[in-house]
Design an enzyme around this catalytic site. Structure first.
Site, mmCIF file in Angstrom:
data_model
loop_
_atom_site.group_PDB
_atom_site.id
_atom_site.type_symbol
_atom_site.label_atom_id
_atom_site.label_comp_id
_atom_site.label_asym_id
_atom_site.label_seq_id
_atom_site.Cartn_x
_atom_site.Cartn_y
_atom_site.Cartn_z
ATOM 1 N N LYS A 36 -7.370 0.873 -3.461
ATOM 2 C CA LYS A 36 -6.942 0.395 -2.144
ATOM 3 C C LYS A 36 -6.942 1.527 -1.116
ATOM 4 C CE LYS A 36 -5.289 -1.982 1.209
ATOM 5 N NZ LYS A 36 -3.985 -2.635 1.263
ATOM 6 N N THR B 275 0.855 -1.182 0.000
ATOM 7 C CA THR B 275 0.000 0.000 0.000
ATOM 8 C C THR B 275 0.891 1.232 0.000
ATOM 9 O OG1 THR B 275 -1.733 -1.166 1.208
ATOM 10 C CG2 THR B 275 -1.840 1.229 1.195
ATOM 11 N N LYS C 282 -0.069 5.047 8.337
ATOM 12 C CA LYS C 282 0.511 5.288 7.016
ATOM 13 C C LYS C 282 -0.554 5.268 5.939
ATOM 14 C CE LYS C 282 2.013 2.054 4.611
ATOM 15 N NZ LYS C 282 1.580 1.194 3.480
#
Length: 311
Positions: A171, A96, A246
């Site tokens: 995502k 990611t 994050k």
């Protein structure tokens, strides 16, 4: 069967690579952590010492790395994937990252005549173990179709999202919605307990009602309800606060870049920041349920067991 290079054998990469081995592929694995490499080796992954060695003869290369800087480091430079991959090797990144890093990988691959697909995943460690991950693929149509075959042994769902960067964009939005859901599940679970509801009974109600969500079914932050939830293991990380922070920050940044207002995502990000400020970045992201508790304590979490302070 194919030969596959797998770079990054952590909580996600280890079970994913093991499923590829079980499907009959030869997997050459690389990880800087000796313990992670050893654990993968026990599952049939052939551990090698460098990215170049892993890529030798590989039909595909898969990266599963924590942060954008790790992806850029592994793909770039004289020792990186872009420098050593053969034109026939399909490159897939399941990490990611921000959209810009994914586009950087696509551009670097294209400049060298290589094929790259952004292939981020959803489903967490439980999905990685159960090979029920959702893969979101972005790239050229022919490359995406090749990627679909590569990831099949690890996947429950494989969705072609569009051209370069579409997978990672999907995502980021998905994970942003997840962290907002975690906040809702956290607040709901604590309010239900304070109102005297039996936790199992309330979960049974929510599970088949309008409050249902993946977070509720998989990560419910009350011990004894969902078997694999972190609440049963002192909130040891299945998806750490640091990684969640994050991902959530990348989504908020995407909102800033596109002018989309994301007040709920900013609230979720703030709670993750608060946990990190308390030294709890290595714990599970569902520990945000502490912020809904009247006194800051949380059933299932004993800070003395990990040396952290919940004060």
């Amino acid at each position: 069967m194919s030969t596959i290079a797998f770079i990054g054998l952590g909580h996600m990469g280890a079970p994913m690579s093991a499923h590829l081995v079980a499907a009959g592929h030869t997997v050459h694995g690389v990880d800087l952590n000796p313990a992670a490499a050893a654990a993968a080796a026990e599952r049939g992954v052939q551990i090698v010492s460098s990215v170049a060695e892993a890529l030798d003869g590989a039909d595909a290369a898969i990266t599963s790395l924590p942060k954008p800087e790790h992806v850029r480091g592994v793909y770039g430079g004289i020792d990186g994937i872009l420098a050593h991959a053969a034109p026939s090797t399909l490159l897939l990144d399941t990490s990611t990252v921000d959209v810009e890093t994914s586009r950087w990988c696509h551009a670097g691959a294209q400049q060298r005549g290589l094929s790259f697909v952004d292939a981020p995943i959803s489903g967490g460690t439980a999905g990685a173990e159960a090979r029920t991950l959702t893969f979101m693929l972005g790239g050229g149509a022919a490359d995406v179709e090749r990627a679909r075959e590569v990831v099949a042994p690890m996947a429950g769902n494989v969705i072609a999202c569009g051209e370069a960067g579409a997978g990672i964009a999907a995502k980021l939005v998905n994970n942003m919605m997840l962290f907002i859901s975690v906040m809702a599940v956290s607040e709901g679970s604590q309010l239900a307990e304070q109102l005297g509801l039996d936790p199992q009974v309330f979960w049974d109600v929510a599970r088949v009602s309008s409050a249902d969500s993946w977070a509720l079914r998989t990560w419910y932050p009350v011990p004894g309800i969902v078997e694999k939830a972190a609440a049963n293991k002192n909130f040891d990380a299945t998806f750490s606060v640091e990684l969640a922070r994050k991902d959530c920050a990348l989504a908020v940044q995407a909102g800033d870049d596109t002018g989309v207002h994301l007040p709920a995502a900013r609230l979720a990000l703030g709670q993750l920041d608060d946990l990190i400020a308390e030294g709890l970045g290595g714990k599970d992201c569902t520990l945000v349920a502490r912020f809904a508790s009247p006194d800051g304590t949380l059933r299932g979490y004993d800070p003395s067991r990990d040396g952290a302070s919940a004060a």
